[in-house]
Design a protein around this motif. Sequence first.
Motif, PDB file in Angstrom:
ATOM      1  N   PRO A 270       0.799  -1.225   0.000  1.00 51.30           N
ATOM      2  CA  PRO A 270       0.000   0.000   0.000  1.00 51.30           C
ATOM      3  C   PRO A 270       0.837   1.283   0.000  1.00 51.30           C
ATOM      4  O   PRO A 270       0.309   2.360  -0.246  1.00 51.30           O
ATOM      5  CB  PRO A 270      -0.822  -0.113   1.284  1.00 51.30           C
ATOM      6  CG  PRO A 270      -0.031  -1.010   2.162  1.00 51.30           C
ATOM      7  CD  PRO A 270       0.701  -1.963   1.260  1.00 51.30           C
ATOM      8  N   ASP A 271       2.124   1.185   0.249  1.00 53.78           N
ATOM      9  CA  ASP A 271       3.007   2.357   0.248  1.00 53.78           C
ATOM     10  C   ASP A 271       3.060   2.941  -1.167  1.00 53.78           C
ATOM     11  O   ASP A 271       3.423   2.247  -2.118  1.00 53.78           O
ATOM     12  CB  ASP A 271       4.404   1.937   0.709  1.00 53.78           C
ATOM     13  CG  ASP A 271       5.367   3.108   0.824  1.00 53.78           C
ATOM     14  OD1 ASP A 271       5.149   4.154   0.178  1.00 53.78           O
ATOM     15  OD2 ASP A 271       6.355   2.962   1.560  1.00 53.78           O
TER      16      ASP A 271
ATOM     17  N   SER B 238       1.528  -0.447  -5.557  1.00 54.63           N
ATOM     18  CA  SER B 238       0.454   0.383  -5.001  1.00 54.63           C
ATOM     19  C   SER B 238      -0.474   0.927  -6.086  1.00 54.63           C
ATOM     20  O   SER B 238      -1.580   1.384  -5.788  1.00 54.63           O
ATOM     21  CB  SER B 238       1.037   1.550  -4.206  1.00 54.63           C
ATOM     22  OG  SER B 238       1.685   2.469  -5.068  1.00 54.63           O
TER      23      SER B 238
ATOM     24  N   ILE C 151      -3.885  -0.860  -5.720  1.00 54.20           N
ATOM     25  CA  ILE C 151      -4.377  -1.211  -4.377  1.00 54.20           C
ATOM     26  C   ILE C 151      -5.900  -1.082  -4.268  1.00 54.20           C
ATOM     27  O   ILE C 151      -6.568  -2.005  -3.802  1.00 54.20           O
ATOM     28  CB  ILE C 151      -3.652  -0.400  -3.268  1.00 54.20           C
ATOM     29  CG1 ILE C 151      -3.990  -0.935  -1.891  1.00 54.20           C
ATOM     30  CG2 ILE C 151      -3.941   1.073  -3.348  1.00 54.20           C
ATOM     31  CD1 ILE C 151      -3.214  -2.126  -1.478  1.00 54.20           C
TER      32      ILE C 151
END
Length: 165
Positions: A112-113, A119, A122
Amino acid sequence: MDKHKKFDLPYIKSFIDAQSPETKIYLGCDSEKFRVRGVWYADYVLAIVVHIDGCHGCKLFGEIHTERDYDQKKNRPARRLMMEVAKVAELYLKLADQLEDRDVEIHLDINPDITAGSSCVIDEAIGYIRGVCNVVPLVKPSAFAASYAADRFKELKMQRQQAAL
């Protein structure tokens, strides 16, 4: 190029059915991109981790699909990542009868970064799993079935192939 190591679904279903209701099931998928004669492919490794009674060791089942990879953006592999998501959702649906009334987690190998390439999908990935499987998936760093179990299955398969030579 089309190599597959397939699940024995009837055996897996009967194995899960034979376990107690406390048994936890984790599903995950990971992929690895590689090139053959200038053409990109990806190995998709699906993993089923059956955590017996939720406290007595695990049984790992795995399946590998090799498919052409059409992703154009090397640092944002959206298509390949969404293929992982679709494959784990399809696996969940194939096992739905055995998973009913069990503690089941779907693990996605997505970080999720926002600085991580994965990401880029996501929101779509989480929405897809929620919509298709009615499960809220876990992502990195909590997604061990995708991040570690699938990798371990592939390592074991490669060790067996090398030992057979």
